[in-house]
Scaffold this motif. Structure first.
Motif, PDB file in Angstrom:
ATOM      1  N   ASN A  12       0.817  -1.227   0.000  1.00 40.41           N
ATOM      2  CA  ASN A  12       0.000   0.000   0.000  1.00 40.41           C
ATOM      3  C   ASN A  12       0.845   1.270   0.000  1.00 40.41           C
ATOM      4  OD1 ASN A  12      -2.363  -1.539   0.109  1.00 40.41           O
ATOM      5  ND2 ASN A  12      -2.245  -1.685   2.343  1.00 40.41           N
ATOM      6  N   ARG A  14       2.148   4.730  -0.901  1.00 40.31           N
ATOM      7  CA  ARG A  14       1.370   5.870  -1.390  1.00 40.31           C
ATOM      8  C   ARG A  14       2.221   7.130  -1.339  1.00 40.31           C
ATOM      9  NH1 ARG A  14      -4.082   7.521  -1.713  1.00 40.31           N
ATOM     10  NH2 ARG A  14      -4.507   9.600  -0.880  1.00 40.31           N
ATOM     11  N   SER A  25      -1.550   3.303  -3.243  1.00 41.44           N
ATOM     12  CA  SER A  25      -1.743   1.931  -2.790  1.00 41.44           C
ATOM     13  C   SER A  25      -0.990   0.902  -3.651  1.00 41.44           C
ATOM     14  CB  SER A  25      -3.245   1.634  -2.827  1.00 41.44           C
ATOM     15  OG  SER A  25      -3.577   0.792  -1.780  1.00 41.44           O
ATOM     16  N   THR A  27       1.062  -2.098  -4.279  1.00 40.99           N
ATOM     17  CA  THR A  27       1.462  -3.336  -3.614  1.00 40.99           C
ATOM     18  C   THR A  27       2.057  -4.266  -4.659  1.00 40.99           C
ATOM     19  OG1 THR A  27      -0.251  -3.112  -1.936  1.00 40.99           O
ATOM     20  CG2 THR A  27       0.631  -5.321  -2.283  1.00 40.99           C
ATOM     21  N   GLY A  62       2.095   3.678   3.760  1.00 39.35           N
ATOM     22  CA  GLY A  62       2.475   2.344   3.292  1.00 39.35           C
ATOM     23  C   GLY A  62       3.903   2.013   3.682  1.00 39.35           C
ATOM     24  N   LYS A 213      -1.663   3.182  -9.570  1.00 41.61           N
ATOM     25  CA  LYS A 213      -2.154   1.871  -9.112  1.00 41.61           C
ATOM     26  C   LYS A 213      -1.725   0.778 -10.070  1.00 41.61           C
ATOM     27  CE  LYS A 213      -6.318   2.887  -6.491  1.00 41.61           C
ATOM     28  NZ  LYS A 213      -7.765   2.923  -6.463  1.00 41.61           N
TER      29      LYS A 213
END
Lengths: 306, 281
Positions: A12, A14, A25, A27, A62, A213
């Protein structure tokens, strides 16, 4: 070749600049020894993500670990190499002096530097230019010396941000060979690029990011075989037909009487044919084929936009 | 170790800068002109001193004024060099992107700032110390005049340039290169004017003006330290003339102010480090 802990692991992650979300986010996990392609359109947040992983920018939220160390830790930095996207160096230095300075920053001994610097210069094709000032280098040569400083310490993980942007076709081939050589020696390569052809030729896995993302991630060959590109020669295609096809496919494009679409599954081809017939269209040909990386890229980005 | 690597690199880089080359050439020109002017002044003074009731005091005052003017110029040059060589030391490297390949190396950000500061500090110290002793040496060679405490005075002159260097570093971590140059140069100017205001307050016995000068000295103590240096560098006969000028001081240096200035250097530099550690590149 691949040990248990990933070379790069983010959770996550950011980054927000003055209210604008650059990375949202994020990952992902990159295994050791992989050549990992990090793709996305301009402004997708690729460079910002790499900057966070190399300690140039602080995450807003994050977490991330590099070679099991928290991001930014000196222990991790000792094991990584980084070629920035905007490769600007101290141009009053000679090529050899430039690498010597970076070798000192890595804590390499004099003996180690004397052995390794000529090796690194040779690996990027600059063995004969080590005594020349950087200000006399062409843009492509600066990119090559930038790659040399990124691999000087025999890194276990190297981040290459658009490493071929200033290179001619021969230079690009050289860099591809170098990436393969690094991977063969067990080094993880995190390749940030929007040159899809380059990525397709060298990467094991890719992540496609858009608006900060991840919109697609996985093994490159699996991702390419997971979608089918269908080309249909159709007579009498109506707007209603196109609306229905858009619901079935990630992307639909009509040029003259040719409809090109990317489908999640090859089993959808008969459904597409049925829909065309139901809307009064005439099918002259239906040609399914594996999607190209470009097709996958466009499909992933457009699907993410919906 | 990284600090030394960065310091050595910065020292070499500073010497390559055109501003340093230009300053070096102009400084040599200045010393040559100063030597020439001093030579003619000595000749002229020898003629006029004969008519003076106390030739020794007369000489000390005349040569003292000339040396102090020379040192004032050196102090000013040192300040300018501190500001204009280091003005883009962080911001400029961020703007150009050269730091992007350095920061991901196994080096802490504070090591980069301290290393850079040390590199410039060595260069400035050599420059100010060398120029100050150049001016004093020329006077000594030509007529045997030497300020009362040249070592203390020249060390305090070095402190002035280090103080401005620290301020420039902090600004460079906060502002763009151009903005930083303007801000620090204006602060330097304000400090000088504050020193004059304090001097005027002393002459006309105005507590308000003196307090304005003190507050300015706390904000940027460059002029206060220069005044402390002048006390060591001026001939003792100046002590009998209780009128402060830009080249002289009427009272011994305040030790707390010197300590404050040294602490100011450290705190401002720490502030710069803190800002740089938080800055996204």
């Amino acid at each position: 070749m691949t040990s248990r802990t990933p070379a790069v692991e983010t959770l996550n992650l950011r980054k927000v600049f003055g209210g604008k979300v650059a990375v949202d986010s994020l990952t992902l996990s990159v295994g050791r020894g992989e050549v990992f392609g990090f793709l996305g359109p301009n402004g997708a947040g690729k460079t910002t993500a790499v900057k966070m992983l190399t300690g140039l920018a602080r995450p807003t939220a994050g977490s991330a670990r590099i070679l099991s160390y928290p991001v930014g830790a000196v222990e991790a930095k000792r094991e990584i190499g980084y070629l920035p996207e905007l490769f600007r160096f101290h141009d009053w230095l000679e090529g050899y002096e430039f690498l010597d300075f970076h070798g000192r920053l890595y804590g390499m001994t004099g003996q180690h530097r004397r052995r390794r610097i000529p090796e690194a210069l040779a690996m990027v094709g600059l063995a004969a230019r080590g005594k020349d000032k950087l200000r006399t280098y062409s843009k492509g040569m600066l990119q090559r010396i930038g790659i040399a400083q990124a691999i000087l310490n025999d890194p276990r993980l190297v981040f290459l941000d658009e490493p071929t942007s200033a290179l001619d076709p021969i230079g690009r081939r050289d860099v591809r060979d170098l990436i393969r050589q690094l991977a063969a020696s067990g080094c993880t390569v995190f390749l940030n690029s929007h040159l899809l052809g380059e990525v397709e030729m060298v990467c094991d896995r890719v992540a496609i990011v858009n608006r900060g993302k991840v919109v697609a991630m996985g093994n490159l060959s699996e991702l390419l075989s997971s979608q089918t590109e269908l080309e249909a020669q159709v007579g009498g295609a109506t707007p209603l037909l196109l609306d229905e096809l858009e619901k079935m496919a990630a992307t639909v494009a009509l040029a003259d009487s040719t409809i090109t679409m990317s489908l999640k599954d090859k089993e959808m081809v008969p459904l597409v044919a049925e829909a065309i017939v139901r809307h009064g269209g005439k099918i002259y040909s239906l040609t399914p084929r594996h999607i190209s990386l470009e097709g996958l890229f466009v499909s992933a980005i457009e699907e993410g936009e919906r | 170790m990284n600090v030394i690597t960065v310091a050595r690199f910065t020292f070499r880089e500073a010497l390559k800068k055109k501003v340093v080359l230009a300053a070096g050439i102009l400084s040599v020109v200045f010393l040559a002109l100063y030597a020439l002017g001093f030579h003619f002044f000595v000749d002229e003074s020898a003629r006029t001193a004969a008519a003076n009731s106390n030739p020794a005091t007369y000489f000390a005052r005349q040569f003292g004024v000339l040396v102090m003017m020379g040192l004032y110029v050196v102090n000013f040059f040192g300040g300018l060099l501190a500001i204009f060589t280091a003005v883009g030391t962080i911001s400029g490297e961020i703007e150009s992107g050269t730091l992007h390949a350095v920061v991901p190396k196994p080096v802490r950000r504070w090591e980069i700032v301290v290393g850079k500061w040390l590199g410039y500090a060595v260069m400035l110290s050599v420059y100010v110390f060398g120029m100050a002793w150049g001016v004093m040496g020329l006077a000594w060679v030509q007529n045997g005049y030497m300020p009362s405490e040249p070592l203390n005075g020249s060390l305090l002159m070095v402190l002035v340039s280090l103080l401005l260097l620290s301020l420039t570093f902090a600004g460079s971590a906060m502002f763009s290169t151009v903005t930083n140059g303007i801000v620090v140069f204006m602060l330097y100017g304000i400090a000088s004017v504050g020193g004059m205001v304090e001097g005027m307050g002393t002459i006309i016995k105005s507590d308000l003006l003196v307090n304005i000068g003190i507050i300015t000295s706390l904000l940027v103590p460059s002029d206060a330290i220069w005044k402390a240096a002048t006390y060591f560098l001026q001939p003792r006969v100046f002590d009998l003339i209780p009128i402060p000028t830009p080249f002289s001081s009427v009272s011994p240096p305040s030790i707390p102010m010197v300590v404050y200035a040294a602490g100011y250097c450290a705190v401002v530099l720490l502030g710069g480090i803190r800002l740089f550690q938080r800055r996204d590149l």
